[in-house]
Structure formats: C-alpha cells, structure tokens
Design a protein around this motif. Sequence first.
Motif, short mmCIF file in Angstrom:
data_model
loop_
_atom_site.label_atom_id
_atom_site.label_comp_id
_atom_site.label_asym_id
_atom_site.label_seq_id
_atom_site.Cartn_x
_atom_site.Cartn_y
_atom_site.Cartn_z
N ASN A 508 -22.16 70.82 -15.26
CA ASN A 508 -21.48 70.66 -16.49
C ASN A 508 -21.88 71.86 -17.63
O ASN A 508 -21.14 72.36 -18.26
CB ASN A 508 -21.64 69.09 -17.04
N GLU A 512 -19.69 75.00 -18.61
CA GLU A 512 -19.58 74.92 -20.32
C GLU A 512 -19.99 76.47 -20.70
O GLU A 512 -19.38 76.74 -21.67
CB GLU A 512 -20.66 73.85 -20.90
N SER A 515 -16.93 78.36 -20.81
CA SER A 515 -15.78 78.02 -21.99
C SER A 515 -16.17 78.86 -23.14
O SER A 515 -15.24 78.80 -24.09
CB SER A 515 -15.76 76.44 -21.84
N LYS A 549 -12.66 67.31 -19.95
CA LYS A 549 -13.04 68.67 -20.56
C LYS A 549 -11.98 69.61 -20.15
O LYS A 549 -11.73 70.73 -20.82
CB LYS A 549 -14.48 69.04 -19.88
#
Length: 637
Positions: A508, A512, A515, A549
Amino acid sequence: MELNFKYVLDMRAFDELRRLEIFFKDESRHGVSIVDLYELVQHAGNILPRLYLLCTVGSVYIKSKEAPAKDALKDLVEMCRGVQNPIRGLFLRSYLAQVSIDKSPSLGSEYEGGEDTVMDTVEFVLQNFTEMNKLWVRMQHQGPVRIREKLEKERNELRDLVGKNLHVLSQIEGVNLELYRDTVLPRVLEQIVNCEDERAQYYLMDCIIQVFPDEYHLQTLETLLGAFPQLQPTVDIKTVLSRLMERLSNYAASSLDVLPEFLQVEAFAKLSSAIGKVIKAQVDMPIVGAVTLYVSLLTFTLHVHPERLDYVDQVLGACVKLLFGKPKLEEGRATKQIVALLSSPFEKYNDIVTALTLSNYPCIMDCLDDKTNKVMAMVIIQSIMKNNTCISTADKVEVLFELLKGLIKDLDGTAVDELDEEDFNEEQNSVARLIHMLYNDDSEEMLKIICTARKHIMAGGPTRLPFTVPPLTFSALRLVRKLQAHDGNVVGGGEEPTTPKKIFQLLNEIIEALSSVPSPELALRLYLQCAESANDCDLEPVAYDFFTKAFILYEEEVADSKAQVTAIHLITGALQRMNVFGVENRDTLTHKATGVIALAYPVITVSFPCRFLPKPSLSPYLLSLPLSVFCKAFEET
C-alpha cells in the motif's frame, strides 16, 4: 634511409668477412701460423679495418685451440675499445659477438674444458654488452641540436644490436638459475641503473623480462623488482612491470605444479611492495599509470591466487589510498583503467556476490564521476543477468544498491531531463530486471530484501519510480502467494512474523508513491493486482481497501478519455473475478462501479451502436455486469 644503408653495408661486409675467415682457416691448414697471422693484422693502418680483421682472425684463433679461448675473447673485447664512434663501435661489437659466440665455451661444446669455462663466455658477453650500451647511450650526445630528432630515431633503430647480447646470454648452455641469479642479473641491472638513460633503461628492462625464462624471474623477483625504483623518473615503468606480471600470470596458468613456488617466494607481497615503491619514487607519475599497475597486479592475483579474496581486497584498498583526497576521476584513460579494475573480479568469478564481500569495492566506485559510475553500474547488472546470479540476503542487497546508486537516484543534483531519454529508459529497465534477481526461499529474509530494495528505489524520484515500483510490487506479491501456500499464512517465529497482511500494508505504501508521482494509471493497475491477491488470501478488508483506492485514483487523477475507458475495463474485470466480498461490500463496490460508468457515459456512448446496448468490443467485463447496473447507470445520466 641512411641507417638502412648502413645495415645493408654491414651485412655485405659481414658476408665478405665470412669468406675471409674461410680463407684464413685454409691458410692455417697449409702451415701458416694463426698466431703470426693474429699478430700481423694488428699492423693494419686504419683502426676500423684493423679491428674487423682482428675479430675475423680471432675467431679462427679460438677455433684452432692454440690458445685458451678466454684469453682471445678478453683481448678482442678490450681491443674493440679503440673505436669510440657510437655507430661504428656498435656494428663492430655486433660483428665480434656474431663471429665469436659459436666458438665460445659453453656446456657440452667442443671449446669447453681445460682453462675455459661457461663463466668465461658469460664474462665476455657481459663485457661486450656493457661497452655496447655505453656507445648506444652516448649517441644522444652526438651531433648538433638541429638533427637531434634524427639521431634519436637512429638510436632507437640500433637498440636491437645492444639487446641481442641479452638474448645471447639467455641461450648459452650452462647459464643455470644459480649463475643467472648470482652473476648475470646483478651485472646487467647494475649497467642498466648506472647508465641513467630513459630509453636504455626502458628497453633493456623489457629485454630482461622477454628473453629470460619465467622460472628465473620468479626465483629472482626481489632482485629484479629492486631495480625499478632506481630507474629514471621518466621511464615508463608501468608498461615493463605490467609485462612482467603478465608473464608470471601466464607461467602460473601453464601448470598447477608451479603455484607452490609463487607461495614460497611470496610473489604477491613482493610485487605489491615494489609497485608502492615505484609510485612513491616517481612523484610525477600520472594517475592512469599508477592505476594501470594495480590493474596488472589484480590480474596477476586473480590468476595465481584466485582463492585469496583478501589479496584482491588489498589491491583495491591500495587504489583507494591512491585516489583518496583527489578530485573524482573524469572520463579518460584513468577511468577506463578503473572500470577494468572493477570488472576483473566479475570476469574471474562470474559471480557478483563475491565482489560484494570486498570492503574496498564501494570505495573505488565513489571515486568515479557520475557518468562512469553509471557505466560501471550497468556492467554489474549485466554480469548478474548473464550469470543468472541470485542476490539472496538483505545485507548483500544493501551493498549492491549502494554500488548502483548512480542508476537508482540522482547524484550531485543531476537532473533527469538532462539525460538522453533512450539511455535513461535502458538503464531503468535494467534496474527493473535486476529487482527480479533478489530472492530468498526464506520468507522472513525475503521480506527484509523487499524492504531494503524499497528504501533505495523510493529515493529514485518521479521519473524512475514507474520503472522500479512494478517489479518490486510483483516480487512482494510472489512472496504473498508463497505464504498463502503455507498453512496458517504465517511464517517465522519472531516478534513480528511475516504475514500476507503485513506485506499488503507495505505494498500500500509502495504503490501510494506512484499516485503522487503522478502515474495514476499504473498505480490503479497495481492496486487491482493487489486486490486480486488479497482475494486469494481471503482478506476481504484488504481487498476492499485496494478497490477503494483504485476508485479514488480513477475519479481524481485519471482525466484522459481513453485512459478512463481502459480503467473501467480493468476495474469491472477485477470486480467480476472477486469472490471474497460479502453482500454489503460487493453491493457497495457494484454501486461504485455503476457510478463510474455513469460518469463516463459521454465517453462510453461513442462506442454504442444504439442507446441501450453496449458495443461488444467495448469490454467483455462490462457486459458481464448485471443489466440492472447499466440501466441504473443510464438512468443516472
């Protein structure tokens, strides 16, 4: 042209004198006293013809055995001092050596015995060599300055006349190791050092290395190496010393039986010490010269003592001391030698893991400029891929990524946009392939490896992360599948055992970072991959979080219409394959998917032949959703 003419003239004179020698032999057979003839030719008017005649008759005198050969040889070599013109003197003494050496005492020859010994021949050749070298050195001081270049060229072409004496010494039967060690080598080195001439010292030291046996060099290594620091500062010692180490390396490779001799004489220690003394003595030696010496020493070490990694590290450490405190090496011959130095262990061991155990290896990498650092990093990666080397511990990964830092992050503020795009893409694709070579069967160690790699690649910046995050993600997912195969989904008995849930938490954080680069389309794909993996592990909350997400990325970051259609395909396809969700979560995600389709309606309707039925080519995943989903989507629009 003039010197070539002199050579031609010398050869013709030699042929004629050979005929004269045959004539003198015939005369001696017919009752003419060779002793009287030897006395008679000494009354010739001009000194140069007189000495040529004397040498010719002298060879017949030796062959007649009417007097000890050593007396005749000594007389001839002394008489030739009468010609002090360098060129004439060199040709005269060369002729003396040619007509006398086959009649000189040597082991097993007809001239040995009585008062004549092999030592007499050695003494004759050494004395002739000494006088010829003096004449050759004197040539540099002859003639006006305006023709100095021409004289130097002539001098260089005449060097073989001097070096031939050393070749003769190496061919004399009876010159064994003891005689070479105690007499021949010390006398030759004494003359070389004392002449204090750059050209002569370089050429003659090279001659010694080339003409005498390797075994002799090994057994007299200390004496031979002791002469190098005494040579003139301008002598190209690195080339000569490198050739010596190359010959010794080949000698060691020729037979395993000779390796104990290298250990007995401590060849590595002596060579290493000699190189240090030479570098210290030649204060003006350029960096490239010193590095070249250590490259040769490392090559020698890898051939003779491949099992002694401490020797290899010692050579690298000596280079670190040499380069410490100096500016980083820029592109050029010195950096090429450093790359050769660092590449040698790979070529020998075919294993990068061996190099990772060398403590001084990273220190030398730090001495390179950024561009060369990248070149060396690519060499390391190519070696790993070529030999299919697995990096199996976190500690080794840490060392490896420190070596590759020129590829995985910006150094000294170099902006990526200043780099060639094609080269940059090739470098990062290589790093991506490398990540798949980081593996350990032990799950706890594998997790440490992933965390170590993550620490380094996260510092790569926005242009590198899209290349390096995906392979790291799939490496972690591979570990998840392995853990899933174990009962209980837990491996390790420590305080924090390795579990799929723990890995998903790490994933995760890794994704991230994408992104925020931003690279939302890639991050969305990786979130969905993780969701499917969580589905296989029966981790509903984790899978739901990844889907959430993915939806957020779609709504907030994906703006391009084509990218939106692709994202819808991926989301709905992944949702169709999920079976871990309960009724509530599935309805929520289905409703979210409905909203996504509704928002994308202006885009989707382009692909519809009519208002109500989607075009089959739009997506088989969209068609698999319940019809009520599409109806609801169209009602909301």
